[in-house]
Write a protein that holds these residues in place. Structure first.
Motif, short mmCIF file in Angstrom:
data_model
loop_
_atom_site.label_atom_id
_atom_site.label_comp_id
_atom_site.label_asym_id
_atom_site.label_seq_id
_atom_site.Cartn_x
_atom_site.Cartn_y
_atom_site.Cartn_z
N GLN A 32 0.83 -1.20 0.00
CA GLN A 32 0.00 0.00 0.00
C GLN A 32 0.87 1.26 0.00
OE1 GLN A 32 -2.89 0.22 3.27
NE2 GLN A 32 -2.42 2.40 3.43
N GLU A 33 1.91 1.27 0.85
CA GLU A 33 2.79 2.43 0.92
C GLU A 33 3.57 2.62 -0.39
OE1 GLU A 33 2.52 0.09 3.20
OE2 GLU A 33 1.74 1.16 4.95
N LYS A 34 3.98 1.50 -1.00
CA LYS A 34 4.72 1.58 -2.26
C LYS A 34 3.86 2.19 -3.36
CE LYS A 34 7.57 -2.50 -1.30
NZ LYS A 34 7.83 -3.92 -1.67
N VAL A 35 2.61 1.73 -3.42
CA VAL A 35 1.70 2.26 -4.45
C VAL A 35 1.49 3.75 -4.24
CG1 VAL A 35 -0.68 2.23 -5.29
CG2 VAL A 35 0.51 0.07 -4.85
N LYS A 36 1.21 4.14 -3.02
CA LYS A 36 0.93 5.56 -2.73
C LYS A 36 2.13 6.43 -3.05
CE LYS A 36 -0.71 8.71 0.85
NZ LYS A 36 -1.20 8.83 2.26
N GLU A 37 3.33 5.98 -2.67
CA GLU A 37 4.53 6.79 -2.90
C GLU A 37 4.76 7.01 -4.40
OE1 GLU A 37 9.35 6.75 -1.93
OE2 GLU A 37 8.11 5.00 -1.44
N TYR A 38 4.71 5.96 -5.19
CA TYR A 38 4.96 6.12 -6.63
C TYR A 38 3.82 6.87 -7.30
CZ TYR A 38 6.61 5.11 -11.31
OH TYR A 38 7.06 5.25 -12.60
N TRP A 39 2.59 6.55 -6.92
CA TRP A 39 1.41 7.21 -7.52
C TRP A 39 1.48 8.72 -7.32
CZ3 TRP A 39 -3.76 4.32 -7.95
CH2 TRP A 39 -4.77 5.15 -8.43
N THR A 40 1.75 9.17 -6.10
CA THR A 40 1.75 10.60 -5.81
C THR A 40 2.91 11.32 -6.50
OG1 THR A 40 2.92 10.15 -3.73
CG2 THR A 40 0.54 10.37 -3.62
N LYS A 41 3.98 10.60 -6.79
CA LYS A 41 5.11 11.21 -7.50
C LYS A 41 4.88 11.27 -9.00
CE LYS A 41 8.83 9.83 -4.33
NZ LYS A 41 10.05 8.98 -4.18
N THR A 42 3.98 10.43 -9.51
CA THR A 42 3.86 10.23 -10.96
C THR A 42 2.58 10.80 -11.54
OG1 THR A 42 5.08 8.15 -10.66
CG2 THR A 42 3.96 8.47 -12.76
N VAL A 43 1.48 10.64 -10.84
CA VAL A 43 0.16 11.01 -11.37
C VAL A 43 -0.21 12.42 -10.94
CG1 VAL A 43 -2.28 10.40 -11.40
CG2 VAL A 43 -0.54 8.59 -11.29
N THR A 44 -0.71 13.21 -11.88
CA THR A 44 -1.18 14.56 -11.56
C THR A 44 -2.70 14.57 -11.52
OG1 THR A 44 -1.44 15.36 -13.85
CG2 THR A 44 0.78 15.41 -12.91
N GLU A 45 -3.26 15.66 -11.08
CA GLU A 45 -4.72 15.78 -11.00
C GLU A 45 -5.36 15.77 -12.39
OE1 GLU A 45 -6.46 15.42 -8.49
OE2 GLU A 45 -5.05 15.70 -6.86
N ALA A 46 -4.58 16.06 -13.43
CA ALA A 46 -5.11 16.05 -14.79
C ALA A 46 -5.12 14.67 -15.41
CB ALA A 46 -4.30 17.01 -15.67
N ASP A 47 -4.51 13.70 -14.74
CA ASP A 47 -4.38 12.35 -15.28
C ASP A 47 -5.53 11.45 -14.83
OD1 ASP A 47 -1.93 13.05 -16.46
OD2 ASP A 47 -0.82 12.54 -14.64
N THR A 48 -5.62 10.29 -15.49
CA THR A 48 -6.63 9.29 -15.16
C THR A 48 -5.94 7.95 -14.92
OG1 THR A 48 -8.29 10.40 -16.54
CG2 THR A 48 -8.70 8.08 -15.99
N VAL A 49 -6.40 7.23 -13.90
CA VAL A 49 -5.83 5.92 -13.58
C VAL A 49 -6.93 4.86 -13.66
CG1 VAL A 49 -4.56 4.52 -11.91
CG2 VAL A 49 -4.15 7.00 -12.04
N ILE A 50 -6.70 3.84 -14.47
CA ILE A 50 -7.61 2.69 -14.53
C ILE A 50 -7.17 1.68 -13.46
CG2 ILE A 50 -8.55 0.83 -15.96
CD1 ILE A 50 -7.66 2.47 -18.42
N ILE A 51 -8.09 1.29 -12.60
CA ILE A 51 -7.80 0.27 -11.59
C ILE A 51 -8.54 -0.99 -12.00
CG2 ILE A 51 -7.90 -0.34 -9.16
CD1 ILE A 51 -7.94 2.63 -8.49
N CYS A 52 -7.78 -2.02 -12.34
CA CYS A 52 -8.35 -3.23 -12.94
C CYS A 52 -8.81 -4.25 -11.90
CB CYS A 52 -7.35 -3.86 -13.89
SG CYS A 52 -6.99 -2.84 -15.34
N GLY A 53 -9.67 -3.82 -10.99
CA GLY A 53 -10.34 -4.74 -10.09
C GLY A 53 -9.56 -5.18 -8.87
#
Length: 232
Positions: A32-53
């Protein structure tokens, strides 16, 4: 604007749910911490993330709310496809009233902008899978209908590029054409992301690369080592 994807977050933040994922290997330690750390460094508010279930281990919606709220607080818009473990998934209208930046995808499409939309469904094991039963056939056929409804909704948006999100792989272990892959090609899908497969032995069973002009990518969390993947 970019589109990212990841599957199988397998969260269990509610204290009533005990599902430690590190029992499945080092790839899941502090996932969970790994996902959050990379996500917050990589994804901006203008982006979209597909979560595949397989977002939450919660059995009911109230047990999954801590996990869904955690996803909500991450940057960007999120489009969630149902996974086989998402037993908390209830009325789609109820789910889509929860957050303004999280879209639960079912029998519909999500337009990212005028050029790109996201379609998809949970999917199921394919008929060429070992042990495929008549019961599996009923579920598989129902998922084909749901996928078609989503793709038809995507076409109606007028978007030129369709990105598909599934939970189950679109093919069996042999990576041969299936009713799912033929449908994605029929609707001119550009890219398809999926999850569900875990561990090195299973990773090889997922189709990767181009089949009939569709680019297929496995995005389960442990395959990506917890890093959301830019797909568009």
């Amino acid at each position: 604007m970019s589109i990212f994807a990841i599957g199988d977050l397998h969260l269990s933040l509610d204290e009533r749910i005990e599902k430690p994922m590190d029992v499945f290997g080092t790839a899941w330690e502090n996932h969970q911490e790994k996902v959050k750390e990379y996500w917050t460094k990589t994804v901006t508010e203008a982006d979209t993330v597909i979560i595949c279930g397989d977002v939450s281990w919660g059995l009911k919606l109230d047990e999954a709310m801590a996990d869904l709220t955690w996803v909500h607080h991450l940057p960007g818009r999120k489009v969630i496809v149902k996974g086989n473990h998402d037993l908390w998934w209830t009325s789609i209208s109820r789910l889509n009233a929860l957050f303004d930046d999280v879209f639960f995808l079912q029998n519909d499409a999500y337009p990212v902008d005028e050029d790109v939309c996201i379609c998809g469904s949970r999917g199921w094991i394919t008929p060429d899978s070992a042990g495929f039963t008549d019961h599996d056939r009923k579920i598989y056929d129902r998922e084909l209908l749901r996928l078609r409804m989503s793709l038809e909704a995507g076409k109606k948006t007028g978007c030129r590029n369709i990105v598909a999100g599934l939970h189950y792989p679109p093919t069996g272990d042999t990576h041969q054409d299936s009713e799912v892959t033929r449908m994605l090609s029929e609707f001119g899908v550009r890219k398809c992301v999926y999850g569900h497969l875990h561990g090195p032995d299973a990773f090889k069973n997922g189709i990767k690369g181009i089949l009939n002009s569709v680019d297929y990518q496995l995005v389960s969390l442990d395959y990506l080592k917890g890093q959301v993947k830019k797909i568009y």
